[in-house]
Design an enzyme around this catalytic site. Structure first.
Site, PDB file in Angstrom:
ATOM      1  CE1 TYR A 136      -3.049   3.046   0.544  1.00 33.89           C
ATOM      2  CE2 TYR A 136      -3.617   2.205   2.710  1.00 33.89           C
ATOM      3  CZ  TYR A 136      -3.785   3.134   1.710  1.00 33.89           C
ATOM      4  OH  TYR A 136      -4.710   4.138   1.873  1.00 33.89           O
ATOM      5  CE  LYS A 164      -5.323   1.637  -1.050  1.00 34.22           C
ATOM      6  NZ  LYS A 164      -5.577   2.837  -1.824  1.00 34.22           N
TER       7      LYS A 164
HETATM    8  O1  NGF Z   1      -8.833   8.822   1.450  1.00 36.25           O
HETATM    9  C1  NGF Z   1      -7.808   8.858   0.802  1.00 36.25           C
HETATM   10  C2  NGF Z   1      -6.661   9.685   1.266  1.00 36.25           C
HETATM   11  N1  NGF Z   1      -7.654   8.205  -0.330  1.00 36.25           N
HETATM   12  C3  NGF Z   1      -8.663   7.317  -0.842  1.00 36.25           C
HETATM   13  C4  NGF Z   1      -8.086   5.935  -0.998  1.00 36.25           C
HETATM   14  O2  NGF Z   1      -6.896   5.953  -1.727  1.00 36.25           O
HETATM   15  C5  NGF Z   1      -7.860   5.401   0.406  1.00 36.25           C
HETATM   16  C6  NGF Z   1      -9.283   7.806  -2.109  1.00 36.25           C
HETATM   17  O3  NGF Z   1     -10.301   6.925  -2.450  1.00 36.25           O
HETATM   18  C7  NGF Z   1      -7.820   3.959   0.484  1.00 36.25           C
HETATM   19  O4  NGF Z   1      -7.797   3.254  -0.487  1.00 36.25           O
HETATM   20  C8  NGF Z   1      -7.867   3.373   1.828  1.00 36.25           C
HETATM   21  O5  NGF Z   1      -8.779   3.715   2.556  1.00 36.25           O
HETATM   22  O6  NGF Z   1      -7.012   2.596   2.176  1.00 36.25           O
HETATM   23  C9  NGF Z   1      -9.845   9.222  -1.912  1.00 36.25           C
HETATM   24  O7  NGF Z   1     -10.637   9.278  -0.766  1.00 36.25           O
HETATM   25  C10 NGF Z   1     -10.683   9.648  -3.109  1.00 36.25           C
HETATM   26  O8  NGF Z   1      -9.941   9.516  -4.273  1.00 36.25           O
HETATM   27  C11 NGF Z   1     -11.168  11.093  -2.915  1.00 36.25           C
HETATM   28  O9  NGF Z   1     -10.065  11.985  -2.950  1.00 36.25           O
HETATM   29  O10 NGF Z   1      -5.746   9.909   0.285  1.00 36.25           O
END
Ligand code: NGF
Length: 293
Positions: A136, A164
């Site tokens: 990740y 990821k």
């Molecule tokens: O929330 C974040 C912060 N990123 C998420 C996602 O990468 C987090 C993204 O979906 C994730 O996969 C996890 O919870 O482990 C964003 O919320 C989205 O693109 C809106 O900006 O970076």
């Protein structure tokens, strides 16, 4: 289709006011993701789950509840990474026992670990089970960045099956996919799904897919079919939705949308996040009516 490809929601977790995980509501969150949102998989105990504020026992209980609620309907990836590697190993073993399809581990953060230490961390976790491991990579939150050479070393570790990639550096993303077609690559910014998809990546893991996965699945299909104009229009539609989500506290508004579906009592975020999400009720209703019906 490879069980590990597709659109995965980084699962939101409903907390009570005292910060405890509400497992009854968590089962409903899983149900919503599968039956309403249309996810192809779930990524559990990531950033969206607020998991870096949980202890390991709480994370293990979440893994159990999600496996029970999902009933084999979608693929499951357990994020086990944390600074306490011994707990990461326990969680990885539990994920394997529970029938998870893969484990994932965030880059070790906070201390400035050397490349050698980071690779050793991944080797230790990867060796602890027979499951594929997805690294990740999220420099925005972890402050850990890899060079291409570090990615190359990472992919040589046995059981490390993918990454990821939650970064805006699409040059590195392209290099990874072009030079390592065998590596599973997921993209992590939902608002840039189209740009990542054109590089032929394998899947998407993100927060907004908890409620809006069907469009993301469709967008991936359009890109795979070479229908870029339609894909661009769909990304614009998705981003109109993401704009209002980001303007309303991201995890809070997404949780409120799911809460309303089942007419559940208030759900909370986990301190030190702002806990109370009730102020988003009206906006959540508008978003549901406008984008999710
Ligand atoms: O929330 C974040 C912060 N990123 C998420 C996602 O990468 C987090 C993204 O979906 C994730 O996969 C996890 O919870 O482990 C964003 O919320 C989205 O693109 C809106 O900006 O970076």
């Amino acid at each position: 289709m490879n069980k590990l490809k597709g659109v995965f929601a980084a699962l939101l977790i409903p907390y009570d006011k005292d910060g405890k995980v509400n497992h009854e509501k968590l089962e409903k969150f899983v149900e919503y993701n599968i039956e309403v949102s249309g996810v192809q998989g779930l990524y559990i105990n990531g950033s969206t789950g607020e998991a870096f504020m949980l202890d390991s026992e709480e994370r293990k209980e979440i893994l159990k509840t999600v496996a029970k609620a999902a009933k084999g309907r979608v693929s499951l990836i357990a994020q086990v990474g944390q600074l306490n590697i011994y707990k990461a190993l326990e969680e990885a073993k539990l994920a394997e026992e529970l029938g998870y399809d893969a484990i994932s581990a965030v880059t070790p953060f906070y201390y400035k670990f050397s490349e050698e230490q980071i690779l050793e961390y991944y080797k230790t976790i990867a060796e602890s089970t027979s499951l594929p491991l997805i690294a990740y990579y999220i420099p925005l939150l972890s402050n850990v960045t890899f060079s291409m050479a570090t990615f190359e070393k990472l992919f040589k570790i046995k059981n490390v099956a993918g990454v990821k990639f939650t970064a805006t550096d699409l040059y590195t993303l392209e290099r990874i996919k072009a030079k390592h077609p065998e590596v599973l690559v997921y993209y992590g910014f939902d608002e840039q799904e189209l740009s990542a998809a054109v590089y032929g990546i394998d899947g998407f893991i993100g927060s907004t897919f908890n409620v809006n996965a069907k469009r993301a699945v469709k967008l991936h299909e359009l890109v795979q079919a070479g229908k870029l104009k339609e894909a661009r229009e769909l990304q614009a539609e998705i981003n109109d939705f993401i704009d209002v989500v980001l303007a309303n506290g991201l995890y809070a508004i997404l949780k409120e949308i799911i809460r309303q579906e089942f007419d559940m009592e208030t759900v909370y975020c986990r301190l030190p996040m702002t806990q109370d999400i009730s102020k988003y009720a009206d906006e959540a209703k508008k978003i549901r009516d406008k984008y999710l019906k």
